[in-house]
Scaffold this motif. Structure first.
Motif: not given
Length: 117
Positions: A29-37, A109-111, A113-117
């Protein structure tokens, strides 16, 4: 052996199974909520790990360095390959963290990843 003789192993297994199922659901659920597509991940029926795949140009070791500074640890997926593949993958364990730690860790972790995308 003493534990098996003196404790109800089936009760213990049932308790652990329920705990793992709950934590797995929270992590998914957390991955679905926070991770970028751009990030994909498995949704296992059991076990103790979720396999995450990042865009090919990202290296999980670079993300690990940043994550460690924020108290988040995972195993880079390349550690499971003998041919150098899997640099853009990671294995997340949900069994050793509390529910709130899982949410906080996936958000962090998602934040990163979003920084390095």
């Amino acid at each position: 052996m003493s534990y098996l003789k003196n404790q109800n192993i089936n009760k213990h297994i049932s308790r652990i199974k329920h705990s793992y199922q709950t934590r797995l659901k929270i992590m998914v659920d957390s991955l679905e909520e926070y991770m970028p597509v751009e990030v994909s991940y498995t949704k296992p029926d059991g076990g103790m790990f979720i396999w995450v795949t990042l865009p090919e140009y990202l290296d999980a070791f670079d993300i690990l360095d940043k994550a460690k500074k924020n108290g988040v640890i995972f195993v880079p997926g390349s550690e499971f390959y003998i041919d150098g593949k899997g640099k853009n993958t990671m294995r997340l364990n949900f069994t050793n963290s509390t529910e709130s730690e899982i949410r906080k860790g996936i958000n962090c972790l998602s934040n990163i990843i979003k920084e390095v995308l």
